[in-house]
Design a protein around this motif. Structure first.
Motif, PDB file in Angstrom:
ATOM      1  N   VAL A 169       0.866  -1.313  -0.105  1.00 46.95           N
ATOM      2  CA  VAL A 169       0.078   0.033   0.004  1.00 46.95           C
ATOM      3  C   VAL A 169       0.875   1.429  -0.060  1.00 46.95           C
ATOM      4  O   VAL A 169       0.445   2.142  -0.404  1.00 46.95           O
ATOM      5  CB  VAL A 169      -1.099  -0.043   1.315  1.00 46.95           C
ATOM      6  N   ILE A 170       2.117   0.976   0.623  1.00 48.03           N
ATOM      7  CA  ILE A 170       2.793   2.316   0.336  1.00 48.03           C
ATOM      8  C   ILE A 170       4.407   1.304   0.081  1.00 48.03           C
ATOM      9  O   ILE A 170       4.484   0.171   0.221  1.00 48.03           O
ATOM     10  CB  ILE A 170       3.196   2.920   1.960  1.00 48.03           C
ATOM     11  N   PRO A 171       5.243   2.072  -0.830  1.00 50.38           N
ATOM     12  CA  PRO A 171       6.507   1.515  -1.171  1.00 50.38           C
ATOM     13  C   PRO A 171       7.197   1.202   0.162  1.00 50.38           C
ATOM     14  O   PRO A 171       7.137   1.681   1.203  1.00 50.38           O
ATOM     15  CB  PRO A 171       7.157   2.625  -2.208  1.00 50.38           C
ATOM     16  N   GLU A 172       8.548   0.417  -0.274  1.00 49.51           N
ATOM     17  CA  GLU A 172       9.449   0.030   0.908  1.00 49.51           C
ATOM     18  C   GLU A 172       9.923   1.389   1.464  1.00 49.51           C
ATOM     19  O   GLU A 172      10.526   2.453   0.778  1.00 49.51           O
ATOM     20  CB  GLU A 172      10.578  -0.748   0.390  1.00 49.51           C
ATOM     21  N   VAL A 173      10.064   1.440   2.986  1.00 49.58           N
ATOM     22  CA  VAL A 173      10.302   2.445   3.691  1.00 49.58           C
ATOM     23  C   VAL A 173      11.905   2.607   4.062  1.00 49.58           C
ATOM     24  O   VAL A 173      12.553   1.614   3.988  1.00 49.58           O
ATOM     25  CB  VAL A 173       9.455   2.742   4.797  1.00 49.58           C
ATOM     26  N   THR A 174      12.695   3.654   3.838  1.00 49.70           N
ATOM     27  CA  THR A 174      13.947   4.089   4.238  1.00 49.70           C
ATOM     28  C   THR A 174      14.395   3.293   5.501  1.00 49.70           C
ATOM     29  O   THR A 174      13.474   3.421   6.471  1.00 49.70           O
ATOM     30  CB  THR A 174      14.280   5.483   4.185  1.00 49.70           C
ATOM     31  N   ARG A 175      15.544   2.618   5.693  1.00 45.89           N
ATOM     32  CA  ARG A 175      15.647   2.169   6.899  1.00 45.89           C
ATOM     33  C   ARG A 175      17.263   2.615   7.657  1.00 45.89           C
ATOM     34  O   ARG A 175      18.003   2.996   6.461  1.00 45.89           O
ATOM     35  CB  ARG A 175      16.191   0.536   6.825  1.00 45.89           C
ATOM     36  N   THR A 176      17.587   2.374   8.732  1.00 44.54           N
ATOM     37  CA  THR A 176      18.858   2.514   9.203  1.00 44.54           C
ATOM     38  C   THR A 176      19.710   1.346   8.913  1.00 44.54           C
ATOM     39  O   THR A 176      19.331   0.420   8.368  1.00 44.54           O
ATOM     40  CB  THR A 176      18.758   2.638  10.901  1.00 44.54           C
ATOM     41  N   ALA A 177      20.998   1.435   9.229  1.00 45.14           N
ATOM     42  CA  ALA A 177      21.952   0.292   8.952  1.00 45.14           C
ATOM     43  C   ALA A 177      21.379  -0.750   9.474  1.00 45.14           C
ATOM     44  O   ALA A 177      21.440  -1.960   9.016  1.00 45.14           O
ATOM     45  CB  ALA A 177      23.280   0.652   9.293  1.00 45.14           C
ATOM     46  N   GLY A 178      20.717  -0.513  10.851  1.00 37.18           N
ATOM     47  CA  GLY A 178      20.441  -2.002  11.608  1.00 37.18           C
ATOM     48  C   GLY A 178      19.206  -2.520  11.196  1.00 37.18           C
ATOM     49  O   GLY A 178      18.809  -3.418  11.656  1.00 37.18           O
ATOM     50  N   GLY A 179      18.722  -1.779  10.038  1.00 41.06           N
ATOM     51  CA  GLY A 179      17.298  -2.354   9.704  1.00 41.06           C
ATOM     52  C   GLY A 179      16.125  -1.831  10.173  1.00 41.06           C
ATOM     53  O   GLY A 179      14.987  -2.287   9.880  1.00 41.06           O
ATOM     54  N   ILE A 180      16.123  -0.534  10.857  1.00 36.71           N
ATOM     55  CA  ILE A 180      15.127  -0.087  11.452  1.00 36.71           C
ATOM     56  C   ILE A 180      14.480   1.253  10.570  1.00 36.71           C
ATOM     57  O   ILE A 180      15.176   1.693  10.131  1.00 36.71           O
ATOM     58  CB  ILE A 180      15.362   0.535  12.804  1.00 36.71           C
TER      59      ILE A 180
END
Lengths: 128, 128
Positions: free
Chosen positions: A25-36
DNA sequence: ATACACCTTAGAGTTTGCTCCAAGTCAATG
DNA sequence: CATTGACTTGGAGCAAACTCTAAGGTGTAT
């Protein structure tokens, strides 16, 4: 912005936000290096749109389709435009039904308010 | 009127009508000696109302509550009036969201229509 | 460095509102 | 009176849209 902050901003649960991303429903969200998840302004824009259109009854499937087309690039501009027009049609149709219900409600409420004052509940036709 | 005729009139399935009656969205329907539903004008009025309010997003539970109050007689008039007012509030709230979505849609569509003509897709802010 | 709150995933569970099914009953017609 | 088609019930099944759980990883404050 963390998922929690986004959730507070838009009054939505983290589960729902992750669900929206998972199904597209939304594109993939930006993540931190740790995957958060670390929502950018762009990400938030998608979230806001999703919430807005969902609250107008647009089905998950249609939103997914729009995102899918968007990600395919410029050759889907006409398709996206058509999808939005169809959506608009459906929302306007639904809103018409809301207006009819509101008319009915207003009539009933006026009758009830009179009844509360006078003790007499009178209907034009059917007693309901 | 038979269940089939009512269904045709209101474009609804027999299963849904029986379901509405079973859970109490409409009061018990008049029957023939043999136990077959024979909808009177009054019954139809309830059906019509149920369909109208459902199509405006009123939850099954609220409709059941209204019918329950109605069947308890005149001492529930104020309660019913309040229920209808609460319902109206919710429907108006929902309609507001529909209007916001329609505004967003109109803006997007106008951009897309320009893009279809000119080949340039331009957004005020976020590209979506 | 060790709590501690918050984050992650996969997958199962829940709610709402129907929708379908099986087995049997009713009623109109030949 | 038999057939045919519509009706009945109780209960199971289903789709949409979340919502929750378990098991574990991240990040920051002391």
């Amino acid at each position: 912005m963390t998922i929690k902050e986004v959730c507070e901003k838009y009054d939505i649960t983290p589960d729902t936000l992750r669900y929206y991303e998972r199904v597209g429903v939304i594109p993939e969200v930006t993540r931190t290096a740790g995957g958060i998840r670390n929502y950018t302004e762009k990400d938030m824009g998608w979230v806001q749109n999703a919430i807005c259109f969902r609250s107008a009854g647009m089905p998950i499937e249609a939103l997914i389709e729009y995102v899918r087309l968007f990600q395919q690039g410029d050759e889907t501009i006409e398709a996206r435009c058509q999808l939005l027009k169809d959506t608009r049609e459906q929302i306007m149709e639904a809103r018409k039904k809301y207006d009819i219900a509101l008319q009915k409600l207003n009539y009933k409420i006026s009758r009830y308010e009179e009844a509360v004052k006078t003790g007499i509940l009178s209907w034009e036709e059917e007693p309901k």
